[in-house]
Design an enzyme around this catalytic site. Structure first.
Site, PDB file in Angstrom:
ATOM      1  N   SER A 142       1.224  -1.275   0.665  1.00 61.33           N
ATOM      2  CA  SER A 142       0.097  -0.519   0.243  1.00 61.33           C
ATOM      3  C   SER A 142       0.675   1.127  -0.024  1.00 61.33           C
ATOM      4  O   SER A 142       1.852   1.147   0.623  1.00 61.33           O
ATOM      5  CB  SER A 142      -0.846   0.352   1.525  1.00 61.33           C
ATOM      6  OG  SER A 142      -1.407   1.571   1.409  1.00 61.33           O
ATOM      7  N   TYR A 167       0.336   0.339  11.115  1.00 64.16           N
ATOM      8  CA  TYR A 167       0.118  -0.040   9.604  1.00 64.16           C
ATOM      9  C   TYR A 167       0.663   0.035   8.434  1.00 64.16           C
ATOM     10  O   TYR A 167       1.316  -0.736   7.770  1.00 64.16           O
ATOM     11  CB  TYR A 167      -1.735   0.603   9.381  1.00 64.16           C
ATOM     12  CG  TYR A 167      -2.023   0.081   8.140  1.00 64.16           C
ATOM     13  CD1 TYR A 167      -2.703  -0.813   7.512  1.00 64.16           C
ATOM     14  CD2 TYR A 167      -1.877   1.149   6.665  1.00 64.16           C
ATOM     15  CE1 TYR A 167      -2.887  -1.286   5.805  1.00 64.16           C
ATOM     16  CE2 TYR A 167      -1.799   0.643   5.517  1.00 64.16           C
ATOM     17  CZ  TYR A 167      -2.918   0.501   4.842  1.00 64.16           C
ATOM     18  OH  TYR A 167      -3.165  -0.316   3.720  1.00 64.16           O
TER      19      TYR A 167
END
Length: 303
Positions: A142, A167
């Protein structure tokens, strides 16, 4: 520029394996990989019953239970694949959780690092015998990797937790994983790629409040999409399909992709969230992460 699903080449009779958090992955991805010539698609999902209901009607697709924060579940899934003694041509690691509250899994691992990285690391290493001879491993990273490099001083967040740092670190790990995987296994015919699929509204945002998403500019006060850079599920599947199938990537590997192309390497700390940070494709960082992951999971002895 449009990022609709590209062509999906037909390399012959192939087997495809997905390791995924099923609700996060767009159905168009499965539809475009069940093309003529595909021998079979195997999906690993935590909720196998729900996953089966979603792919009902797609040809040559099976669903097996797989919980990526449980090494025993990973072992059972891999043994099922290995017992078939059939080559697997591509694996797409698309499972993921994002910005969850602090959660500990397994022997106390931080959940985002465990689910997004360690589970995939253990699975791919278990599957190596059916990948050798020619396969692609796709790791869905990502642009969130821009948030954090690997926090070598406290990878498992034992000294304080911050959900976005966790994350970001896990997405950097996804990118670094393929760098060293490709380095180690390319002589066996296994090439690996990571990618940013784009911003897409899916259940990946399940841990975020509406207020958080409004503040980020993703949706408006009524819950409608406000950020026009978000992609549709079809567009979000495009780079995964391209990385898994495109002949443009023949003979190369260890690369980070976005928008159906190889991404530009940008300066660490770049806040445009475009391209890939140098720390996420650094070979020394990748080898260090591989060794740590092997120690934590007890697999991955090919170093």
């Amino acid at each position: 520029m449009s990022w609709e699903l590209p062509f999906c080449c037909n390399p012959g009779k192939i087997d495809i394996c997905f390791a995924k958090a099923f609700a996060n992955c767009p159905k168009p991805l499965h539809q475009h990989l069940t093309f003529d010539g595909t021998r079979g698609v195997t999906i690993g999902a935590r909720d196998a019953t729900r996953a089966q209901s979603v792919v009902a009607g797609l040809p040559r697709v099976e669903v097996l239970p797989l919980d990526l924060d449980d090494l025993e579940s990973i072992h059972r899934f891999a043994e099922t694949i290995l017992d078939r003694d059939a080559h697997t041509d591509m694996v797409i690691n698309s499972a993921g959780i994002m910005a969850c509250p602090e959660t500990r899994v397994g022997p106390g691992w931080e959940a985002q690092f465990a689910t997004n990285h360690l589970g995939h690391f253990a699975l791919i290493n278990r599957l190596r015998p059916v990948l050798e001879g020619g396969a692609r491993v796709i790791s869905v990273s990502s642009s969130g990797h821009h948030i954090s490099a690997i926090r070598w001083g406290d990878v498992l967040f034992t000294q304080g937790y911050e959900k976005w740092q966790a994350y970001g670190q896990s997405k950097t790990a996804n990118a670094l994983f393929v760098v060293h995987l490709d380095h180690l296994w390319k002589d066996s015919g296994v090439r690996a790629f990571s990618l940013h699929p784009g911003k897409i509204l899916t259940p990946l945002q399940r841990y975020l409040t509406r207020e958080e998403m409004v503040a980020a500019g993703w949706i408006d006060e009524n819950g409608a999409l406000a950020d026009m850079t978000f992609k549709t599920p079809e567009q979000g599947a495009a780079t995964q399909v391209w990385a898994a199938t495109s002949p443009q990537l023949d003979g190369v590997g260890g690369l980070y992709c976005e928008d159906c192309d190889v991404a530009e390497i940008v300066t660490d700390g770049d806040r445009s969230f475009r391209g890939v940070c140098r720390y996420a494709v650094d070979p020394e960082q990748a080898e260090r992460l591989w060794n740590l992951s092997a120690d934590l999971t007890g697999v991955g002895g090919w170093r």
